[in-house]
Motif scaffolding. Structure first.
Motif, PDB file in Angstrom:
ATOM      1  N   UNK A 141      14.143 -34.207  -0.352  1.00  0.00           N
ATOM      2  CA  UNK A 141      15.375 -33.728  -1.141  1.00  0.00           C
ATOM      3  C   UNK A 141      16.164 -32.564  -0.381  1.00  0.00           C
ATOM      4  N   UNK A 142      17.503 -32.648  -0.595  1.00  0.00           N
ATOM      5  CA  UNK A 142      18.218 -31.539  -0.013  1.00  0.00           C
ATOM      6  C   UNK A 142      18.081 -30.331  -0.861  1.00  0.00           C
ATOM      7  N   UNK A 143      18.662 -29.266  -0.200  1.00  0.00           N
ATOM      8  CA  UNK A 143      18.311 -27.761  -0.802  1.00  0.00           C
ATOM      9  C   UNK A 143      18.662 -27.601  -2.387  1.00  0.00           C
ATOM     10  N   UNK A 144      19.480 -28.765  -2.874  1.00  0.00           N
ATOM     11  CA  UNK A 144      19.778 -28.704  -4.302  1.00  0.00           C
ATOM     12  C   UNK A 144      18.454 -28.779  -5.161  1.00  0.00           C
ATOM     13  N   UNK A 262      13.487 -24.210   3.644  1.00  0.00           N
ATOM     14  CA  UNK A 262      14.608 -25.304   4.367  1.00  0.00           C
ATOM     15  C   UNK A 262      14.206 -25.364   5.678  1.00  0.00           C
ATOM     16  N   UNK A 263      13.589 -26.584   6.087  1.00  0.00           N
ATOM     17  CA  UNK A 263      13.274 -26.924   7.451  1.00  0.00           C
ATOM     18  C   UNK A 263      14.191 -26.667   8.515  1.00  0.00           C
ATOM     19  N   UNK A 264      15.711 -26.331   8.156  1.00  0.00           N
ATOM     20  CA  UNK A 264      16.607 -26.127   8.995  1.00  0.00           C
ATOM     21  C   UNK A 264      16.453 -24.608   9.606  1.00  0.00           C
ATOM     22  N   UNK A 304       8.576 -25.326  -2.599  1.00  0.00           N
ATOM     23  CA  UNK A 304       9.128 -26.643  -2.171  1.00  0.00           C
ATOM     24  C   UNK A 304       9.457 -26.633  -0.683  1.00  0.00           C
ATOM     25  N   UNK A 305       9.237 -27.881   0.040  1.00  0.00           N
ATOM     26  CA  UNK A 305       9.705 -28.057   1.271  1.00  0.00           C
ATOM     27  C   UNK A 305      10.979 -29.065   1.203  1.00  0.00           C
ATOM     28  N   UNK A 306      12.284 -28.658   1.794  1.00  0.00           N
ATOM     29  CA  UNK A 306      13.434 -29.221   1.632  1.00  0.00           C
ATOM     30  C   UNK A 306      14.182 -29.838   2.988  1.00  0.00           C
ATOM     31  N   UNK A 307      15.205 -30.635   2.817  1.00  0.00           N
ATOM     32  CA  UNK A 307      16.176 -30.910   4.027  1.00  0.00           C
ATOM     33  C   UNK A 307      15.531 -31.706   4.910  1.00  0.00           C
ATOM     34  N   UNK A 308      14.223 -32.368   4.902  1.00  0.00           N
ATOM     35  CA  UNK A 308      13.726 -33.424   5.775  1.00  0.00           C
ATOM     36  C   UNK A 308      14.862 -34.678   5.694  1.00  0.00           C
TER      37      UNK A 308
END
Length: 336
Positions: A141-144, A262-264, A304-308
């Motif tokens: 999922x996105x960072x939403x 956020x993985x970015x 949570x881990x996001x933006x993959x």
């Protein structure tokens, strides 16, 4: 998968289908994650399951689309399960249960998708899981995803009127944007307003903020809200001790902690599979040190881990990097 419009369905119908991998034996010393994960509905009925970790996915791209990013993060939960499947089960990890995915329909500029309903649904599931398990990990999922994660924590038995809720974000961006519709760029401004409405202090810290990728208005908003942050330039390997101290000092001032990755925040060479790859980034070992510091604090309830974005990944590099961070959280977590 469940649909955000169907708020009665508690996640995907067969989450275990995503878990597979190498098997070396059934003795405890041989076990890998895919051998022990169980469906959440079949667990949470004994003390061992309650003492373990619950996983749930948020298959959402709508917030990224609204934020004019590159969509594809809705495939993130499945890719994260794949990367986690064959990792070794360390002694003391505890039970692992999977509550499946909450999925959000992707919209367009004329007809936005059902992000708000999806966030509310995921929040309800997280609240229930937090009341049943010592730790919940959300696979974005996105960072939403972050606003749904917050809704789940705030609605759980972990948070009362006087609870000091801390949010630690490992991210190149503040995500405090003011926008007509919620998106992957707005979650922490939404949270700040909800915390104010609840009469609680907004306690938010960010590690890895890029001065080149956040406008002055975002820095001004962060100052007005009392946000603590470290820039990516001050989070390099030589500064890891200072970064650990920053995290430790922040965690000391809160009662319960929510960690969002956020993985970015990672260099593009480590995490190419994200909507906005970093031109600079924070070294992996520094992010891992932050994760360890937060996890070992005894205050971590939710991560949570996001933006993959698997479609943009190279050799599964980003998924593997994220999986190792999740593995660290789950295997080192101890209730305070």
């Amino acid at each position: 998968m469940s649909d955000a419009q169907n708020t009665e369905s508690p996640a995907s119908e067969n989450p275990l289908s995503a878990w597979s991998g190498r098997t070396d034996g059934d003795a405890p010393e041989h076990l890998r994650w895919h051998q022990v994960v169980r469906v959440a509905e079949d667990a949470a009925h004994n003390d061992a399951d309650r003492a373990g970790t619950a996983l749930i996915g948020f298959a959402s791209d709508e917030g990224v689309r609204r934020n004019h990013g590159r969509v594809g993060a809705s495939a993130g939960p499945a890719a994260l399960r794949g990367a986690l499947s064959s990792l070794a089960l360390l002694e003391g990890t505890g039970a692992l249960v999977d509550a499946g995915d909450v999925a959000v329909r992707l919209g367009d500029d004329e007809t936005p998708g059902d992000l708000e309903d999806g966030q509310a649904e995921l929040g309800r599931h997280i609240s229930g899981l937090l009341d049943e398990h010592r730790l919940v990990v959300v696979l974005g999922g996105g960072h939403e995803t972050a606003y749904a994660s917050y809704l789940g924590l705030a609605g759980s038995g972990r948070v009362g009127p006087n609870t000091r809720v801390g949010i630690l974000n490992l991210d190149a961006h503040f995500d405090l944007r003011e926008a007509p519709l919620p998106s992957s760029g707005t979650p922490f401004l939404q949270i700040a307003r909800d915390e104010a409405a609840a009469g609680r202090t907004f306690s938010y810290a960010v590690v890895g903020v890029s001065e080149a990728n956040n406008t002055r208005v975002l820095f001004d908003t962060a100052r007005e809200l009392g946000v603590r942050w470290m820039t990516d330039e001050t989070c390099q390997t030589a500064d890891v001790t200072n970064v650990r101290r920053f995290v430790r000092d922040f965690v000391q001032d809160v009662d319960v902690l929510y960690l969002t990755i956020d993985l970015d925040v990672l260099p593009a060479s480590v995490a190419p599979g994200v909507s906005a790859p970093a031109g600079f980034g924070v070294p992996y070992e520094v992010i891992h040190a932050c994760v360890s510091e937060a996890t070992e604090s005894g205050k971590l309830a939710l991560a949570d881990a996001v933006e993959l974005n698997p479609g943009l990944d190279v050799d599964g590099r980003t998924a593997k990097a994220a999986a190792r961070l999740i593995h660290t959280i789950v295997s080192r977590h101890r209730a305070g």
